[in-house]
Design an enzyme around this catalytic site. Structure first.
Site, mmCIF file in Angstrom:
data_model
loop_
_atom_site.group_PDB
_atom_site.id
_atom_site.type_symbol
_atom_site.label_atom_id
_atom_site.label_comp_id
_atom_site.label_asym_id
_atom_site.label_seq_id
_atom_site.Cartn_x
_atom_site.Cartn_y
_atom_site.Cartn_z
ATOM 1 N N LYS A 50 -10.107 52.302 16.968
ATOM 2 C CA LYS A 50 -8.920 53.426 17.127
ATOM 3 C C LYS A 50 -8.786 54.271 15.786
ATOM 4 O O LYS A 50 -9.162 53.671 14.618
ATOM 5 C CB LYS A 50 -7.234 52.503 17.239
ATOM 6 C CG LYS A 50 -6.516 53.623 17.691
ATOM 7 C CD LYS A 50 -4.957 52.840 17.812
ATOM 8 C CE LYS A 50 -3.772 53.561 18.166
ATOM 9 N NZ LYS A 50 -2.609 52.987 18.417
ATOM 10 N N SER B 122 -0.451 54.140 22.710
ATOM 11 C CA SER B 122 -1.084 55.276 21.761
ATOM 12 C C SER B 122 -2.732 54.862 21.843
ATOM 13 O O SER B 122 -3.421 55.651 21.690
ATOM 14 C CB SER B 122 -0.461 55.343 20.513
ATOM 15 O OG SER B 122 -0.527 54.171 19.703
ATOM 16 N N SER C 156 1.740 49.768 22.099
ATOM 17 C CA SER C 156 0.429 50.389 22.083
ATOM 18 C C SER C 156 -0.910 49.908 22.372
ATOM 19 O O SER C 156 -1.920 50.803 22.477
ATOM 20 C CB SER C 156 0.430 51.371 20.748
ATOM 21 O OG SER C 156 1.305 52.562 20.676
#
Ligand SMILES: [Zn+2]
Lengths: 96, 486, 487
Positions: free
Chosen positions: B79, B154, B178
Site C-alpha cells: 500500500k 482504503s 481499511s
C-alpha cells in the site's frame, strides 16, 4: 450546537487550510452533520469512566542515549521544494 | 494454471524444489499486472526493475543451495502509505505525489530481508481516509468482480491487485476497516493484527492510536505466512508490543473444531442486506458442522463506536497531517505568497483532497480550545466502554462472527455526495480498531456475483484463533477459489 | 507615582537543553553547531511515517533537575502534542507535556533578595520537551529579511522548561533567581547552561501593581533575553515603561515584547489578545512513564551536596567569610576542588586563601576553567605543607604555585629544580647580612642614625641577594643584630 461559517473560517485558519467560498459553505454543512451524528455519545454517562489513550497498557519504553548516524545533508534536502545551500528555503514568517 | 494464479504457499514449494525460478514468477505476475492495470488501476507505481533484481537474488541463492526464508521470491504489493526507500510513496495524495522516502518502514526492511519480491505500490484513499479509493488524489481503483464497482478502501489497490492476480501477496493498513472492508468487497482474505503486533514505523500515520499494518492474501494459509513474516517487536515503535508470535501455520491447522463462536445481535440487526444475512447464517452452519460451538454475546456499546471513531480518527489525523506544509518535502504551491503562513495555507489547499480536508477540519475543531473534553476525551471514554464490551464477550466465546459490511461493493460514485453515508460503511469494522483487537475478513458467499465478506474478531494477540476458524471455514467451502474474469 | 510605589511582579520561564549525547527521540547528536542539516535523520526531520522513542537519559535528567529544585516527582507521567505551524517545527507539533501528569511540579529554590536575606521562590513545574530547529534570516534580522533558511540540527534536542511562579519582586531578584537556577543545573550536571549557545534561554513575564494591591496587573512577556545582564536590564526598562504608562492612565494590554540589546529598549512583538490555540492532546506514539522509588533513589544519589548546604558548612564549620564561601560553593567543580584540597591539607582557611587569590587570578589571567587546571588538590596541599615546614617562604610559594599552574609539576620537584629551598641557616644568613650591610654603608648609617625605615631597604637587598629564599622571619632579626654590633 451549530457551527457558523465564521467558526469554520477560524478552524481553517488554525489548520492552515485555505478554503474557497463554496468549500466553506459545504464544510459548514457537512461538519454540522458530522457533529450532529457524534452528538449521540452524549447519551452515555461517562463520568466514572477512564479514557483509553492506549489500548495496550505498556509503559517505560526507552532507548539508550546512544548516537546513530545522521543522514547526509544532501539526502536530508533531496525532497526539498526549495533550498539555498544546505538550508531549506522558506518565505519569511510574519507574525499573525 | 498460470504462475500468477497460484498462492504463495504453492509457489514457495515450486521455488524451493527448483521447479520454478523466482524470476519466472515475477515475470508472470508483472505481465499479468500490465495486462490488467488498464482496467483495474490497482497500482500507483510498478517497480519492475527492482522486482526483477530481487527475484534474481533469490534464484542465485537457490542455485547456491542457501536455505531460503519461507516467502523468498514471492511477489508482494505494498500500500502506498508504507515508506519504501528510493521508491515513491504518495499516500495517493497530490501533496506527496513526488515524495521519495530515504528510509524503509520496518515491515519493508523485513520483506527485503526475507527476500520477498516487492512488485509495486498500490492505490488507496488519500492518506487512508475512505472506503472505496474514490478519495484517492490520483485515480479510482476498480473492483475486479465488476469494474463499475468500488474495490473498497482504503487499501483498495492492494485488495484489487490480489484479487486480480496482479500480485501474490499484499500489505495494507487498517485504521477503521481499511484492510477488512476491501478484502470483503474483493472476496479475498484480509487481516488486521492486534494493535502493537506489527510495527507502525514507516507507516504514514493517519490515526496513530488505531493504525495497523496487515496482510491481504488469496487464502488463509498465505495470510498466516505473511503475518508470520511481519509480526515482530520493533524497538523503533514505542507502541509495538514485545510478545513473541506463535507459529501461525501450525496453529491455523488446528481448525475450527472446539472453538466457541460468538454471535452478537448488535451486528446482525437492521440495515444489513438479505444476502449478507444469509451468508452469516450459512457461516454459522459451516462452523457448527466443523464442531464449533455457537454462543450469543452482547456488545451493547456498538452503536456508539462509529461516533467515537469519527472523533478520534480525525483528531489524530489533523495532527499527523499538519507536517505537510511545503517546506521539507512534498508539494509546494507555485502561487506567489507574501509569507510562510500563506505558503502553508495555499500548499495545503492545493495538495489535499476534499475528504482529507474534511477530516482535518473536524479534527481541528474537536481539539480546539474549549471542545477537547466534550469530544476527544468523551470519545476516549466511550472507547473504554467498547473495550469493556469485548472483554465481557470474550469471557464466553473465543471469537465473534459478524458481517464485514452491511452489503456488497457499491457502484463507483453512488456514495460520494454524502460523507456520512460513506462513513457508515465502517460500522462493523471500527470497533476492532477502537478496542485494538485483531480482525479478519474472509470470503463467505456471493450476492449477484459480488463477494460477501465474513468478519471475525478475536481477543488481543489471538490472531491464531482467527486463523484457525478462517482456515477451517475455507477448507469446508470454496468461495475463496472463485476468481473474477478480467 | 514613582516606580517605588508600584510592586513589580516577575515570573521567569527558563528553557535548558539537556546534556545528553543523542537527541530526545532519535540517535542524532545534540552537539552544538555543525554544518546546516547535518545532525538530522528521518525521525527528527518528521518525515512521513516516523515514530519517536524516548531517550531514557533525557527523562532521568529531567527528574534529577526536579529533585534539585525541590519538586514533587509524578509517579506517572506522559507526553502531549502542542500544535502550531512554524517553519522550524517539522511535525507542526512539539512533543511536550501539558498540564496534567508533568514529570515535576511544585518546587522552590532559595534566592538572595535585596535585603541580604534568603527568599523562597516557587517553581510551578519542570517538564520535558523537544527543541525546535533554527531559522536563519536573510538580511540583518527578522524585519528586513526576504526569506528564512531552515536548519534542523537543533530539532529534537531534549529541553526542560522550568516555569517559575510570579514570586520575584525586582529585576535584581530575577537575575539572582536565574543565576541560582543555572548554578543548580550545573551542579546536577544535566545541562551546559550556555546562554550564548542557547542551551539556557529565558522569557520573563512582568507586570506592575500598586503596592498593597491583591490583583495582578496586565503582564508583558519579554523574549530575546540572551544574557544575565539582558534579563536585568530588560526588566528594569520594562518596569519603568509600564509605570509611566500607568501614570499616564493609558490602557494596558497583554503583549509579547522583545528586548533590543543595542537600543536598550523592549519593543512590541505582538498583542496576546487572540491567544494561540495549541490543541494539546496526549501523544499517541509514546507510552506513559512510570517513575518508581528505585529510580528516584538512584537519581537522588547522583545529585551532589548542593551549593546552599556547602556554603553553610564552609562558613559554620570551616569559618570562611561569606564572600569566599559563596564564591567557592557557586561552582560545583571549584567546590569539589576546594574540598579535596582541604581534605588533603587538613585545614580550610589557608586553602581558601590560595584558591580565592592566586588560583582565581591565574584562572582569569589564563582564561582556564577549573576543570582544566593542572594543579591537583593534592599538589596544592603539598605546597602548603612546604610552607608550614619552612621549606619555602610564602613569597617563594607564589612562584612555585605559578610554575605548578603552568606545568602541573610537583611542588617539591619545582623547589629542588630551581633551588628555591628557603635559607633558614642562621650562619649562612648572618654572612649574607654582613655582605649586604657592607655594600650599603649609607643605609646602615641611616638606620643607626634613627631612620628605622632604612631597615626595609636592607631587607629587600637581602631578599634580592638570596633570590627571595631567605627565611623572612629570620632576616629582620639577623640584620638588626648585625647593625647593632656596628653601633
Ligand atoms: Zn534525528
Amino acid at each position: 450546537m451549530s457551527l457558523s461559517i465564521k467558526e469554520v473560517e477560524h478552524i481553517a485558519r488554525l489548520a492552515r487550510l485555505e478554503l474557497d467560498g463554496s468549500e466553506k459553505e459545504q464544510f459548514t454543512m457537512q461538519l454540522n452533520e458530522i457533529l450532529d451524528y457524534v452528538e449521540k455519545l452524549n447519551q452515555l454517562d461517562t463520568s466514572a469512566i477512564e479514557p483509553t489513550a492506549h489500548v495496550i497498557p505498556v509503559h517505560n519504553i526507552f532507548r539508550k542515549d546512544e548516537l546513530k548516524p545522521s543522514m547526509d545533508p544532501e539526502e536530508v534536502l533531496a525532497n526539498a521544494p526549495d533550498r539555498i545551500g544546505n538550508y531549506f528555503k522558506v518565505p519569511k514568517l510574519l507574525e499573525d | 494454471m498460470e504462475l500468477y494464479q497460484k498462492t504463495a504457499h504453492e509457489l514457495q514449494q515450486l521455488i524451493a524444489a527448483k521447479e520454478v525460478k523466482a524470476v519466472e514468477v515475477a515475470e508472470s505476475v508483472l505481465e499479468r499486472a500490465r495486462q490488467a492495470e488498464p482496467k483495474i488501476h490497482a497500482f500507483v507505481t510498478l517497480a519492475e526493475e527492482e522486482a526483477y533484481q530481487a527475484a534474481r537474488r533469490v534464484d542465485e541463492a537457490v542455485s547456491k543451495g542457501v536455505k531460503l526464508p519461507p516467502l523468498a521470491g514471492i511477489p508482494v504489493a505494498i500500500k502506498d502509505n508504507i515508506s519504501t526507500a528510493g521508491l515513491r510513496t504518495t499516500c495517493a495524495s497530490k501533496i506527496l505525489e513526488n515524495y521519495i522516502p530515504p528510509y524503509d518502514a520496518t515491515v519493508i526492511a523485513e520483506i527485503r530481508n526475507q527476500m520477498m519480491v516487492l512488485v509495486g505500490k498500490t492505490n488507496m484513499d488519500e492518506f487512508a481516509m475512505g472506503s472505496s479509493t474514490e478519495n484517492s488524489g490520483l485515480f479510482t481503483t476498480r473492483n475486479p468482480w465488476d469494474i463499475e464497482a468500488v474495490p473498497g478502501g482504503s487499501s483498495g489497490g492492494s485488495a484489487a491487485a490480489v484479487c486480480a492476480d496482479e500480485t501474490i501477496l499484499a500489505l495494507g493498513s487498517d485504521t477503521g476497516g481499511s484492510i477488512r472492508q476491501p478484502a470483503g468487497y474483493c472476496g479475498i482474505v484480509g487481516l488486521k493484527p492486534t494493535y502493537g503486533r506489527v510495527s507502525r514505523y514507516g507507516l504514514v500515520a493517519y490515526a496513530s492510536s488505531l493504525d495497523q499494518i496487515g496482510p491481504l492474501t488469496k487464502d488463509v494459509t498465505d495470510c498466516a505466512l505473511l503475518l508470520q513474516a511481519i509480526a515482530k517487536y520493533d524497538p523503533k515503535d514505542s507502541t509495538s508490543v514485545n510478545q513473541p508470535a506463535p507459529d501461525y501455520l501450525q496453529e491455523m491447522k488446528k481448525g475450527a473444531k472446539g472453538l466457541r463462536i460468538g454471535l452478537a445481535k448488535e451486528y446482525l440487526g437492521e440495515g444489513i442486506s438479505l444476502p449478507v444475512k444469509d451468508a452469516v447464517q450459512n457461516g454459522v452452519k459451516v462452523f457448527k458442522d466443523l464442531g464449533a460451538e455457537i454462543v450469543e454475546v452482547s456488545l451493547p456499546h456498538t452503536e456508539y463506536a462509529l461516533a467515537a471513531y469519527y472523533i478520534i480518527a480525525p483528531a489524530e489525523a489533523s495532527s499527523n497531517l499538519a507536517r505537510y506544509d511545503g517546506v521539507r518535502y512534498g508539494h509546494r504551491t507555485s502561487q506567489k505568497v507574501s509569507d510562510a503562513v500563506e505558503l502553508f495555507m495555499k500548499t495545503r489547499q492545493e495538495g489535499f483532497g476534499a475528504e482529507v480536508k474534511r477530516r482535518i477540519m473536524t479534527g481541528t475543531y474537536v481539539l480546539s480550545s474549549g471542545y477537547y473534553d466534550a469530544y476527544y476525551l468523551k470519545a476516549q471514554k466511550v472507547r473504554t466502554l467498547i473495550r469493556n464490551d469485548f472483554d465481557n464477550a470474550f469471557k464466553s466465546c473465543d471469537l465473534i462472527l459478524t458481517p464485514t459490511t452491511p452489503s456488497v461493493a457499491f457502484k463507483i460514485g453512488s456514495k460520494t455526495k454524502d460523507p456520512l453515508e460513506m462513513y457508515l460503511e465502517d460500522i462493523f469494522t471500527v470497533t476492532c480498531n477502537l478496542a485494538g483487537l485483531p480482525g479478519i475478513s474472509i470470503s463467505g458467499g456471493f450476492d449477484n456475483g459480488m463477494p460477501i465478506g465474513l468478519q471475525m474478531l478475536g481477543p488481543l494477540f489471538k490472531e491464531e484463533i482467527l486463523l484457525r476458524a478462517a482456515y477451517g471455514f475455507e477448507q469446508a467451502t470454496d468461495f475463496h477459489k472463485k476468481r473474477p474474469e478480467i | 507615582m514613582p516606580l517605588n510605589d508600584y510592586e513589580i511582579v516577575i515570573g521567569l520561564e527558563v528553557h535548558a537543553e539537556l546534556k545528553t549525547d543523542s537527541k530526545i527521540f532519535c540517535g542524532c547528536t545534540t552537539e552544538f553547531g555543525g554544518e546546516p542539516n547535518s545532525h538530522v535523520c528521518p525521525v527528527c526531520l518528521g518525515l512521513p511515517g516516523v515514530l519517536p522513542v524516548l531517550n531514557e537519559k533525557a527523562m532521568d535528567y529531567t527528574i534529577t533537575a526536579g529533585l534539585a529544585l525541590n519538586c514533587e516527582i509524578s509517579p506517572y507521567s506522559k507526553f502531549d502534542r502542542k500544535q502550531y505551524f512554524y517553519p522550524d517545527l517539522p511535525k507542526a507539533y512539539q512533543i511536550s507535556q501539558y498540564n496534567d501528569f508533568l514529570l515535576c511540579k511544585s518546587g522552590w529554590i532559595e534566592v538572595a533578595s535585596g535585603n541580604g536575606e534568603l527568599k523562597k521562590v516557587r517553581i510551578n513545574r519542570v517538564h520535558l520537551e523537544e527543541d525546535a530547529g533554527k531559522t536563519v534570516h536573510s538580511g540583518t534580522g527578522i524585519l528586513d529579511s526576504d526569506y528564512g533558511q531552515q536548519d534542523y540540527n537543533r530539532c529534537g534536542v531534549p529541553l526542560i522548561e522550568i516555569v517559575g511562579e510570579p514570586d520575584l519582586r525586582s529585576a535584581q531578584e530575577a537575575k539572582e533567581y536565574l543565576e541560582k537556577l543555572r548554578t543548580l543545573l550545573l551542579y546536577t550536571g544535566i545541562s551546559d547552561c550556555k546562554m550564548e549557545e542557547g542551551s539556557l534561554r529565558c522569557d520573563a513575564n512582568i507586570s506592575l501593581r500598586p503596592k498593597g494591591a491583591k490583583e495582578f496587573g496586565i503582564l508583558a512577556e519579554i523574549k530575546n533575553l540572551n544574557s544575565f545582564k539582558a534579563v536585568q536590564s530588560a526588566l528594569e526598562y520594562e518596569a519603568e515603561r509600564q509605570a509611566e504608562l500607568y501614570d499616564k492612565g493609558e490602557k494596558m494590554f497583554k503583549q509579547t515584547r522583545a528586548w533590543d540589546e543595542n537600543k536598550g529598549v523592549t519593543v512590541l512583538m505582538r498583542s496576546k489578545e487572540g491567544a494561540s490555540d495549541y490543541r494539546y492532546f496526549p501523544e499517541p506514539d509514546l507510552v506513559p512513564m512510570v517513575i518508581d522509588d528505585e529510580r528516584l533513589q538512584r537519581l537522588r544519589n547522583t545529585i551532589p551536596e548542593l551549593p546552599d548546604s556547602r556554603k553553610r558548612r564552609y562558613m559554620e564549620i570551616w569559618g570562611l567569610p561569606e564572600y569566599d564561601a559563596n564564591l567557592i560553593s557557586g561552582s560545583r567543580e571549584l567546590a569539589d576542588y576546594f574540598e579535596a584540597a582541604v581534605k588533603e591539607y587538613g585545614e580550610a582557611k589557608a586553602v581558601s586563601n590560595w584558591v580565592m587569590v592566586e588560583l582565581m587570578r591565574l584562572l582569569n589571567q589564563e582564561k582556564i576553567e577549573i576543570t582544566a587546571v593542572k594543579i591537583t588538590p593534592a599538589a596544592l596541599a603539598k605546597m602548603l605543607k612546604l610552607i608550614d615546614a619552612g621549606t619555602i617562604s610564602g613569597k617563594i610559594a607564589k612562584t612555585v604555585f605559578e610554575e605548578m599552574f603552568m606545568t602541573g609539576k610537583d611542588p617539591e620537584a619545582i623547589v629542588q629544580e630551581k633551588g628555591l629551598v628557603q635559607i633558614s641557616d642562621s650562619g649562612e644568613l648572618a654572612a649574607i647580612a654582613k655582605k649586604v650591610i657592607d655594600a650599603n654603608p649609607q643605609s646602615a648609617a641611616d638606620y643607626l642614625g634613627g631612620k628605622a625605615q632604612a631597615l626595609g631597604f636592607l631587607v629587600g637587598q637581602m631578599m634580592k641577594e638570596t633570590k627571595g629564599r631567605a627565611n623572612p622571619a629570620m632576616v629582620n632579626e639577623l640584620l638588626r643584630k648585625e647593625l647593632e654590633q656596628r653601633k
